[in-house]
Design a protein around this motif. Structure first.
Motif, PDB file in Angstrom:
ATOM      1  N   ALA A  32      27.245  47.542  42.787  1.00 50.38           N
ATOM      2  CA  ALA A  32      27.164  46.225  43.428  1.00 50.38           C
ATOM      3  C   ALA A  32      26.787  45.193  42.376  1.00 50.38           C
ATOM      4  CB  ALA A  32      26.117  46.228  44.544  1.00 50.38           C
ATOM      5  N   VAL A  33      27.266  43.997  42.576  1.00 48.67           N
ATOM      6  CA  VAL A  33      26.845  42.863  41.762  1.00 48.67           C
ATOM      7  C   VAL A  33      26.310  41.808  42.716  1.00 48.67           C
ATOM      8  CG1 VAL A  33      29.172  41.831  41.727  1.00 48.67           C
ATOM      9  CG2 VAL A  33      27.500  41.183  39.972  1.00 48.67           C
ATOM     10  N   LEU A  34      25.172  41.234  42.351  1.00 47.97           N
ATOM     11  CA  LEU A  34      24.546  40.200  43.158  1.00 47.97           C
ATOM     12  C   LEU A  34      24.395  38.943  42.317  1.00 47.97           C
ATOM     13  CD1 LEU A  34      22.954  43.118  43.711  1.00 47.97           C
ATOM     14  CD2 LEU A  34      22.014  41.736  45.537  1.00 47.97           C
ATOM     15  N   ALA A  35      24.540  37.808  42.969  1.00 46.84           N
ATOM     16  CA  ALA A  35      24.252  36.527  42.334  1.00 46.84           C
ATOM     17  C   ALA A  35      23.262  35.792  43.224  1.00 46.84           C
ATOM     18  CB  ALA A  35      25.511  35.701  42.141  1.00 46.84           C
ATOM     19  N   VAL A  36      22.207  35.295  42.622  1.00 43.96           N
ATOM     20  CA  VAL A  36      21.238  34.470  43.336  1.00 43.96           C
ATOM     21  C   VAL A  36      21.613  33.024  43.050  1.00 43.96           C
ATOM     22  CG1 VAL A  36      18.808  33.886  43.635  1.00 43.96           C
ATOM     23  CG2 VAL A  36      19.470  36.240  43.032  1.00 43.96           C
ATOM     24  N   ILE A  37      21.972  32.296  44.107  1.00 46.09           N
ATOM     25  CA  ILE A  37      22.453  30.924  43.935  1.00 46.09           C
ATOM     26  C   ILE A  37      21.658  29.957  44.809  1.00 46.09           C
ATOM     27  CG2 ILE A  37      24.789  31.690  43.339  1.00 46.09           C
ATOM     28  CD1 ILE A  37      25.662  30.859  46.193  1.00 46.09           C
ATOM     29  N   ASP A  38      21.673  28.693  44.414  1.00 48.50           N
ATOM     30  CA  ASP A  38      21.094  27.648  45.250  1.00 48.50           C
ATOM     31  C   ASP A  38      21.928  27.497  46.513  1.00 48.50           C
ATOM     32  OD1 ASP A  38      19.114  27.066  43.396  1.00 48.50           O
ATOM     33  OD2 ASP A  38      20.169  25.333  42.560  1.00 48.50           O
ATOM     34  N   ASN A  39      21.275  27.281  47.638  1.00 52.45           N
ATOM     35  CA  ASN A  39      21.962  26.983  48.892  1.00 52.45           C
ATOM     36  C   ASN A  39      21.975  25.467  49.045  1.00 52.45           C
ATOM     37  OD1 ASN A  39      22.812  26.520  51.484  1.00 52.45           O
ATOM     38  ND2 ASN A  39      21.426  27.988  52.440  1.00 52.45           N
ATOM     39  N   PRO A  40      23.131  24.820  48.872  1.00 53.49           N
ATOM     40  CA  PRO A  40      23.171  23.359  48.921  1.00 53.49           C
ATOM     41  C   PRO A  40      22.901  22.777  50.301  1.00 53.49           C
ATOM     42  CG  PRO A  40      25.399  24.234  48.813  1.00 53.49           C
ATOM     43  CD  PRO A  40      24.460  25.401  48.644  1.00 53.49           C
ATOM     44  N   PHE A  41      22.851  23.620  51.320  1.00 53.41           N
ATOM     45  CA  PHE A  41      22.631  23.145  52.692  1.00 53.41           C
ATOM     46  C   PHE A  41      21.235  23.486  53.215  1.00 53.41           C
ATOM     47  CE2 PHE A  41      27.115  24.544  52.242  1.00 53.41           C
ATOM     48  CZ  PHE A  41      27.677  23.282  52.124  1.00 53.41           C
ATOM     49  N   ALA A  42      20.405  24.078  52.377  1.00 53.61           N
ATOM     50  CA  ALA A  42      19.074  24.513  52.810  1.00 53.61           C
ATOM     51  C   ALA A  42      18.240  23.339  53.311  1.00 53.61           C
ATOM     52  CB  ALA A  42      18.346  25.203  51.657  1.00 53.61           C
ATOM     53  N   GLY A  43      17.523  23.584  54.390  1.00 50.87           N
ATOM     54  CA  GLY A  43      16.575  22.601  54.900  1.00 50.87           C
ATOM     55  C   GLY A  43      17.155  21.512  55.767  1.00 50.87           C
ATOM     56  N   GLY A  91      17.777  28.259  55.182  1.00 52.42           N
ATOM     57  CA  GLY A  91      19.203  28.193  55.485  1.00 52.42           C
ATOM     58  C   GLY A  91      19.489  28.757  56.859  1.00 52.42           C
ATOM     59  N   GLU A  92      20.767  28.916  57.159  1.00 53.43           N
ATOM     60  CA  GLU A  92      21.179  29.472  58.443  1.00 53.43           C
ATOM     61  C   GLU A  92      22.249  30.532  58.221  1.00 53.43           C
ATOM     62  OE1 GLU A  92      24.054  26.879  60.789  1.00 53.43           O
ATOM     63  OE2 GLU A  92      23.047  25.344  59.570  1.00 53.43           O
ATOM     64  N   LEU A  93      22.435  31.384  59.194  1.00 51.12           N
ATOM     65  CA  LEU A  93      23.372  32.486  59.089  1.00 51.12           C
ATOM     66  C   LEU A  93      24.783  32.008  58.732  1.00 51.12           C
ATOM     67  CD1 LEU A  93      23.434  35.561  59.338  1.00 51.12           C
ATOM     68  CD2 LEU A  93      24.073  35.269  61.730  1.00 51.12           C
ATOM     69  N   GLU A  94      25.172  30.862  59.234  1.00 47.84           N
ATOM     70  CA  GLU A  94      26.509  30.333  58.956  1.00 47.84           C
ATOM     71  C   GLU A  94      26.724  30.067  57.473  1.00 47.84           C
ATOM     72  OE1 GLU A  94      30.275  29.438  60.672  1.00 47.84           O
ATOM     73  OE2 GLU A  94      28.521  30.579  61.282  1.00 47.84           O
ATOM     74  N   PRO A 158      16.154  36.279  48.411  1.00 46.61           N
ATOM     75  CA  PRO A 158      16.336  34.861  48.175  1.00 46.61           C
ATOM     76  C   PRO A 158      15.071  34.057  48.484  1.00 46.61           C
ATOM     77  CG  PRO A 158      17.227  35.409  50.322  1.00 46.61           C
ATOM     78  CD  PRO A 158      16.732  36.698  49.706  1.00 46.61           C
ATOM     79  N   ARG A 159      14.797  33.096  47.654  1.00 48.28           N
ATOM     80  CA  ARG A 159      13.767  32.119  47.995  1.00 48.28           C
ATOM     81  C   ARG A 159      14.328  31.257  49.122  1.00 48.28           C
ATOM     82  NH1 ARG A 159      12.619  30.919  41.605  1.00 48.28           N
ATOM     83  NH2 ARG A 159      11.542  32.884  41.202  1.00 48.28           N
ATOM     84  N   ALA A 160      13.476  30.428  49.724  1.00 50.35           N
ATOM     85  CA  ALA A 160      13.878  29.690  50.928  1.00 50.35           C
ATOM     86  C   ALA A 160      15.166  28.897  50.744  1.00 50.35           C
ATOM     87  CB  ALA A 160      12.748  28.768  51.371  1.00 50.35           C
ATOM     88  N   GLY A 161      15.351  28.278  49.592  1.00 51.70           N
ATOM     89  CA  GLY A 161      16.521  27.440  49.352  1.00 51.70           C
ATOM     90  C   GLY A 161      17.641  28.140  48.610  1.00 51.70           C
ATOM     91  N   GLU A 162      17.664  29.470  48.652  1.00 52.39           N
ATOM     92  CA  GLU A 162      18.670  30.231  47.914  1.00 52.39           C
ATOM     93  C   GLU A 162      19.513  31.104  48.838  1.00 52.39           C
ATOM     94  OE1 GLU A 162      16.521  31.036  43.610  1.00 52.39           O
ATOM     95  OE2 GLU A 162      16.210  32.518  45.209  1.00 52.39           O
ATOM     96  N   MET A 163      20.543  31.671  48.239  1.00 51.11           N
ATOM     97  CA  MET A 163      21.353  32.708  48.865  1.00 51.11           C
ATOM     98  C   MET A 163      21.544  33.816  47.837  1.00 51.11           C
ATOM     99  SD  MET A 163      24.396  30.314  50.479  1.00 51.11           S
ATOM    100  CE  MET A 163      25.457  31.682  50.820  1.00 51.11           C
ATOM    101  N   VAL A 164      21.603  35.058  48.314  1.00 47.88           N
ATOM    102  CA  VAL A 164      22.023  36.179  47.480  1.00 47.88           C
ATOM    103  C   VAL A 164      23.397  36.583  48.003  1.00 47.88           C
ATOM    104  CG1 VAL A 164      21.589  38.558  46.781  1.00 47.88           C
ATOM    105  CG2 VAL A 164      19.669  36.984  47.087  1.00 47.88           C
ATOM    106  N   VAL A 165      24.410  36.476  47.144  1.00 49.87           N
ATOM    107  CA  VAL A 165      25.750  36.908  47.534  1.00 49.87           C
ATOM    108  C   VAL A 165      26.050  38.204  46.796  1.00 49.87           C
ATOM    109  CG1 VAL A 165      26.601  34.643  48.204  1.00 49.87           C
ATOM    110  CG2 VAL A 165      26.811  35.358  45.822  1.00 49.87           C
ATOM    111  N   ALA A 166      26.727  39.129  47.471  1.00 51.90           N
ATOM    112  CA  ALA A 166      26.932  40.464  46.912  1.00 51.90           C
ATOM    113  C   ALA A 166      28.368  40.926  47.094  1.00 51.90           C
ATOM    114  CB  ALA A 166      25.987  41.456  47.593  1.00 51.90           C
TER     115      ALA A 166
END
Length: 194
Positions: A32-43, A91-94, A158-166
């Motif tokens: 697996a490869v994971l990237a931790v990215i900023d979620n531009p829609f957080a909050g 963030g949200e599930l969407e 993920p921190r609150a304003g992040e996403m982990v995509v895999a």
């Protein structure tokens, strides 16, 4: 939107020689490869988020490249795949659903046109959240020997304003697969199912 801001990548590879039965000569490999990215829609709630899927495509391609490289570099050796995402608490599930298209597109592109739908999972969670990424055969979803999962997660994401995509891939069936059903050698390749 700008290109996703990546905090880090993580690649994990497993080599499985047996599951209690006789050891195999060549181990099954799951990665697996994971990237931790900023979620531009957080909050905040944003109605139109679809454009971010296009922004995620280059990230998906880079992640798929890293994953194939971790499994030996030959796309023809990849037999199973899956994808998933974990969204931080702001963030949200969407937001995780935005990974469906770019993650699947990237693996199909790098593998040269795999036919089966790329299975997926997603959730909202904090640092340390684990996710079981489902795996199916790349050309026929009904090949039971390739039904599998790769567990992923990171202690600091993920921190609150992040996403982990895999993204996840395998080089073959489960070790000692023996529950019947459609065999990889019987794939017709017509519809991604059989």
């Amino acid at each position: 939107m700008p290109e996703p801001a990546v905090r880090k990548y993580v690649v994990q590879v497993e080599e499985i020689f047996h599951e209690g039965g006789p050891p195999v000569v060549e181990p099954a490999r799951r990665a697996a490869v994971l990237a931790v990215i900023d979620n531009p829609f957080a909050g905040r709630y944003v109605e139109d988020i679809q454009g971010f899927m296009e922004d995620l495509k280059p990230l998906g391609l880079e992640m798929a490249r890293r994953l194939i490289e971790a499994l030996g570099g030959d796309p023809a050796r990849i037999e199973g795949y899956g994808k998933g995402a974990i969204v931080g608490a702001a963030g949200e599930l969407e937001h995780a659903a935005l990974w469906h298209n770019p993650g699947g597109y990237a693996m199909r592109e790098r593998l040269g046109g795999a036919k089966a739908i790329v299975p997926s999972t997603k959730k909202v969670g904090g640092p340390g959240t684990r996710l079981d990424v489902p795996i199916t055969h790349v050309d026929a979803s009904y090949v039971r020997s390739h039904f599998d999962a790769v567990e992923v997660g990171l202690a600091d994401a993920p921190r609150a304003g992040e996403m982990v995509v895999a993204l996840a891939m395998t080089t073959g069936p489960r070790v000692h697969a023996r529950v019947g059903g459609l065999k990889a050698s019987e794939i017709k390749g017509e519809d991604g199912l059989r």
